[in-house]
Write an enzyme that holds these catalytic residues in place. Structure first.
Site, PDB file in Angstrom:
ATOM      1  N   GLU A 238       1.479   0.309  10.135  1.00 43.00           N
ATOM      2  CA  GLU A 238      -0.055   0.163   9.943  1.00 43.00           C
ATOM      3  C   GLU A 238      -0.865   1.278  10.660  1.00 43.00           C
ATOM      4  O   GLU A 238      -1.841   1.086  11.142  1.00 43.00           O
ATOM      5  CB  GLU A 238      -0.304  -1.297  10.767  1.00 43.00           C
ATOM      6  CG  GLU A 238       0.308  -2.372  10.079  1.00 43.00           C
ATOM      7  CD  GLU A 238      -0.392  -3.661  10.113  1.00 43.00           C
ATOM      8  OE1 GLU A 238      -1.497  -3.820  10.285  1.00 43.00           O
ATOM      9  OE2 GLU A 238       0.226  -4.692   9.970  1.00 43.00           O
TER      10      GLU A 238
ATOM     11  N   SER B 123       0.392   6.449  15.539  1.00 43.71           N
ATOM     12  CA  SER B 123      -0.529   6.866  16.617  1.00 43.71           C
ATOM     13  C   SER B 123      -1.520   8.208  16.213  1.00 43.71           C
ATOM     14  O   SER B 123      -2.564   8.016  16.651  1.00 43.71           O
ATOM     15  CB  SER B 123       0.287   7.126  17.843  1.00 43.71           C
ATOM     16  OG  SER B 123       0.943   6.228  18.384  1.00 43.71           O
TER      17      SER B 123
ATOM     18  N   LEU C 296       0.998  -1.296  -0.118  1.00 38.17           N
ATOM     19  CA  LEU C 296      -0.136   0.076   0.085  1.00 38.17           C
ATOM     20  C   LEU C 296       0.876   1.338   0.025  1.00 38.17           C
ATOM     21  O   LEU C 296       0.854   1.955  -1.090  1.00 38.17           O
ATOM     22  CB  LEU C 296      -0.923   0.070   1.204  1.00 38.17           C
ATOM     23  CG  LEU C 296      -1.866   1.340   1.510  1.00 38.17           C
ATOM     24  CD1 LEU C 296      -2.714   1.274   0.275  1.00 38.17           C
ATOM     25  CD2 LEU C 296      -2.668   1.072   2.754  1.00 38.17           C
TER      26      LEU C 296
ATOM     27  N   GLY D  70      -5.267  -5.945  10.844  1.00 38.09           N
ATOM     28  CA  GLY D  70      -3.832  -5.813  10.942  1.00 38.09           C
ATOM     29  C   GLY D  70      -3.441  -5.073  12.258  1.00 38.09           C
ATOM     30  O   GLY D  70      -2.439  -5.448  12.915  1.00 38.09           O
TER      31      GLY D  70
ATOM     32  N   SER E 188       0.812   8.047   5.475  1.00 33.69           N
ATOM     33  CA  SER E 188      -0.546   8.304   6.002  1.00 33.69           C
ATOM     34  C   SER E 188      -1.480   8.590   5.122  1.00 33.69           C
ATOM     35  O   SER E 188      -2.626   8.213   5.311  1.00 33.69           O
ATOM     36  CB  SER E 188      -0.318   9.590   7.308  1.00 33.69           C
ATOM     37  OG  SER E 188       0.469   8.890   8.248  1.00 33.69           O
TER      38      SER E 188
HETATM   39  N1  CAA Z   1     -13.542  -0.041   6.504  1.00 33.09           N
HETATM   40  C1  CAA Z   1     -14.044   0.348   5.009  1.00 33.09           C
HETATM   41  N2  CAA Z   1     -14.014   1.409   4.687  1.00 33.09           N
HETATM   42  C2  CAA Z   1     -13.721   2.682   5.179  1.00 33.09           C
HETATM   43  C3  CAA Z   1     -12.820   2.319   6.448  1.00 33.09           C
HETATM   44  C4  CAA Z   1     -12.837   1.043   7.197  1.00 33.09           C
HETATM   45  N3  CAA Z   1     -12.113   0.914   8.237  1.00 33.09           N
HETATM   46  N4  CAA Z   1     -12.279   3.576   6.739  1.00 33.09           N
HETATM   47  C5  CAA Z   1     -12.672   4.523   5.742  1.00 33.09           C
HETATM   48  N5  CAA Z   1     -13.413   3.815   5.100  1.00 33.09           N
HETATM   49  C6  CAA Z   1     -14.087   4.515   3.630  1.00 33.09           C
HETATM   50  C7  CAA Z   1     -15.050   5.496   4.145  1.00 33.09           C
HETATM   51  O1  CAA Z   1     -16.185   5.153   4.450  1.00 33.09           O
HETATM   52  C8  CAA Z   1     -14.851   6.323   2.905  1.00 33.09           C
HETATM   53  O2  CAA Z   1     -15.834   5.738   1.880  1.00 33.09           O
HETATM   54  P1  CAA Z   1     -16.666   6.665   0.841  1.00 33.09           P
HETATM   55  O3  CAA Z   1     -15.593   7.516   0.335  1.00 33.09           O
HETATM   56  O4  CAA Z   1     -17.455   5.930   0.174  1.00 33.09           O
HETATM   57  O5  CAA Z   1     -17.514   7.642   1.769  1.00 33.09           O
HETATM   58  C9  CAA Z   1     -13.550   6.074   2.064  1.00 33.09           C
HETATM   59  O6  CAA Z   1     -13.064   5.072   2.795  1.00 33.09           O
HETATM   60  C10 CAA Z   1     -12.615   7.288   2.850  1.00 33.09           C
HETATM   61  O7  CAA Z   1     -12.523   7.463   4.089  1.00 33.09           O
HETATM   62  P2  CAA Z   1     -11.942   8.751   4.763  1.00 33.09           P
HETATM   63  O8  CAA Z   1     -12.375   9.861   4.151  1.00 33.09           O
HETATM   64  O9  CAA Z   1     -11.945   8.529   6.137  1.00 33.09           O
HETATM   65  O10 CAA Z   1     -10.534   8.743   4.171  1.00 33.09           O
HETATM   66  P3  CAA Z   1      -9.261   9.460   4.337  1.00 33.09           P
HETATM   67  O11 CAA Z   1      -8.510   9.583   3.037  1.00 33.09           O
HETATM   68  O12 CAA Z   1      -9.592  10.718   5.297  1.00 33.09           O
HETATM   69  O13 CAA Z   1      -8.060   8.392   5.133  1.00 33.09           O
HETATM   70  C11 CAA Z   1      -7.173   7.453   6.986  1.00 33.09           C
HETATM   71  C12 CAA Z   1      -8.270   7.688   6.344  1.00 33.09           C
HETATM   72  C13 CAA Z   1      -7.559   6.906   8.266  1.00 33.09           C
HETATM   73  C14 CAA Z   1      -6.176   8.711   7.131  1.00 33.09           C
HETATM   74  C15 CAA Z   1      -6.442   6.351   6.158  1.00 33.09           C
HETATM   75  O14 CAA Z   1      -5.695   6.814   4.975  1.00 33.09           O
HETATM   76  C16 CAA Z   1      -5.334   5.601   6.903  1.00 33.09           C
HETATM   77  O15 CAA Z   1      -5.523   4.671   7.629  1.00 33.09           O
HETATM   78  N6  CAA Z   1      -4.143   5.895   6.746  1.00 33.09           N
HETATM   79  C17 CAA Z   1      -2.751   5.196   7.411  1.00 33.09           C
HETATM   80  C18 CAA Z   1      -2.387   4.186   6.280  1.00 33.09           C
HETATM   81  C19 CAA Z   1      -1.851   3.147   7.003  1.00 33.09           C
HETATM   82  O16 CAA Z   1      -2.199   2.381   8.065  1.00 33.09           O
HETATM   83  N7  CAA Z   1      -0.661   2.464   6.476  1.00 33.09           N
HETATM   84  C20 CAA Z   1      -0.114   1.393   6.822  1.00 33.09           C
HETATM   85  C21 CAA Z   1       0.765   0.750   5.548  1.00 33.09           C
HETATM   86  S1  CAA Z   1       0.667  -1.085   5.776  1.00 33.09           S
HETATM   87  C22 CAA Z   1       1.972  -1.146   6.887  1.00 33.09           C
HETATM   88  O17 CAA Z   1       2.552  -0.444   7.555  1.00 33.09           O
HETATM   89  C23 CAA Z   1       2.273  -2.896   6.922  1.00 33.09           C
HETATM   90  C24 CAA Z   1       3.674  -3.149   7.451  1.00 33.09           C
HETATM   91  O18 CAA Z   1       4.794  -2.837   7.077  1.00 33.09           O
HETATM   92  C25 CAA Z   1       3.468  -3.980   8.671  1.00 33.09           C
END
Ligand code: CAA
Length: 380
Positions: free
Chosen positions: A363, A366, A125, A242, A132
């Protein structure tokens, strides 16, 4: 309300604890020092059924619940945080989205090798400009007949150097922003896939992190996971699960800090007596133990919610936020209790501190967890 583990949960705890203490812990310092990938431990975890704990037996998994998953994660992380994240990514970020969003053919074809540990999974991703802000994907996927052509770069991908399969996100329609993201099950052996050099990290050194470069990679249409445009939802749903695994990893690291500090405090004598006799030390131990208990309860609660197929975004963010910050606090106290010995590599206290830090970052940082929690509160 019942706090007892079921027979199955108790059995997995005993089995994984025994494996972790006998086979993982003795290697943890060496693997941290050399950055060696624990191939033999991953193979053993596969034999124990840990690579697809909550995947149904029909699809090659162990068919257990998510409480079993977090119990196993805690035990492995207590011994070695690196080995734990390898396990977590395979279970939560590779198996889980296929189970939740795959069609029957994909589940039958892709899940058994991943869930049985014959294949290893990773999750693509993050990009150089999409951390973020995971919706800001630059990787593109263009449909040409029966396949898509993928171009772009993913970075900080856990397990990338060893992975056979990647759950990968790319833009199929950039006009639609996050609604234009699509998920693919990428065979890492495909032409045009290159894994970048292993990152030189602060901690979790035995788990390999690298970039994935995609140059005109052809992915068959049958390897698209879900529909076009469903990718962001799949990513968020997957991370909801996750984050529970990372919370359990943090609980394990915090427990390692506490158990090591407790043993040291009983042994180390100053002013003619063990330092465990001093209230200054006792209070630190008490705070560590209390926070670990609270973190574990939040983690179990989020896993329980997932087992009930109920939305668990808020619960998993709370568990990850609290557990990761508790692990940081516990690891700092662990070093303090060890005094000067906590600052040298002969003791594991400093490794726990370096390993704990990443749990506040990957993931979702904070800050992102606080965002998810506050948005859930405000939406009601
Ligand atoms: N489940 C299902 N749908 C969801 C959801 C969820 N948990 N959260 C949001 N959505 C949907 C919303 O309903 C919305 O849908 P619509 O457009 O149809 O209305 C859409 O997604 C957009 O939602 P937001 O407006 O809330 O989205 P945003 O752009 O503001 O982003 C965020 C939200 C929480 C900041 C998100 O981008 C995020 O979690 N960012 C962090 C990314 C992350 O965790 N990266 C980790 C990488 S993986 C990793 O680290 C692996 C590793 O190495 C171990």
């Amino acid at each position: 309300m019942v706090f007892d583990l079921t027979e199955e949960q108790g059995m997995i705890q005993d089995m994984v604890r025994s494996f972790a203490q006998k086979e993982v812990l003795p290697k943890a310092a060496e693997m941290d020092e050399t950055g060696r990938y624990p191939e033999e431990l991953v193979r053993k975890m596969a034999e124990l059924g840990l690579m697809g704990i909550a995947v149904p037996e029909d699809y090659g998994g162990a068919g257990m619940d998510n409480i079993c998953y977090v119990i196993a994660m805690e035990e492995i992380a207590r011994a070695c945080a690196s080995t734990a994240v390898i396990l977590s990514v395979n279970n939560s970020l590779a198996c889980d989205p296929i189970l939740a969003f795959g069609n029957e053919e994909q589940k039958r074809r892709v899940l058994p090798p991943l869930a049985s540990g014959r294949h290893l999974g990773c999750f693509g991703l993050t990009e150089p400009g999409a951390g973020s802000d995971s919706g800001a994907q630059k990787t593109t996927a263009v449909r040409e007949g029966n396949h898509y052509v993928l171009n772009g770069t993913k970075n900080f991908i856990t397990n990338a150097p060893q992975a056979d399969t990647c759950i990968l996100f790319a833009m199929t329609d950039k006009e639609r922003k996050h609604k234009g993201i699509t998920t693919f099950i990428l065979n890492m052996k495909s032409n045009g896939v290159t894994v970048g050099k292993k990152e030189n990290k602060m901690g979790i050194n035995a788990s390999a992190t690298a970039s994935i470069i995609l140059e005109d990679v052809k992915v068959p249409v049958e390897d698209r996971l879900g529909n076009e445009g469903e990718g962001f939802k799949i990513a968020m749903h997957t991370l909801d699960g996750g984050r529970i695994g990372i919370a359990a990893q943090a609980v394990g690291i915090a427990r390692a800090s506490l158990e090591d500090a407790l043993a040291y405090a009983k042994e180390r004598k100053q002013f003619g007596q063990p330092i465990a006799n001093f209230q200054a030390i006792q209070w630190m131990l008490a705070d560590m133990a209390t926070e670990i208990e609270a973190a574990r309860l939040l983690t179990y609660r989020a896993a329980w919610q997932k087992d009930r197929n109920a939305r668990h975004s808020k619960e998993s963010s709370m568990a990850k936020l609290y557990a990761s910050e508790a692990a940081m606090r516990a690891s700092v106290k662990g070093i303090q209790i060890h005094g000067g010995y906590g600052y040298i590599k002969e003791y594991p206290a400093e490794r726990h501190f370096r390993d704990a830090k990443i749990t506040e970052i990957y993931e979702g940082t904070s800050e992102i967890q606080r965002l998810v929690i506050s948005q859930a509160l405000l939406k009601g």
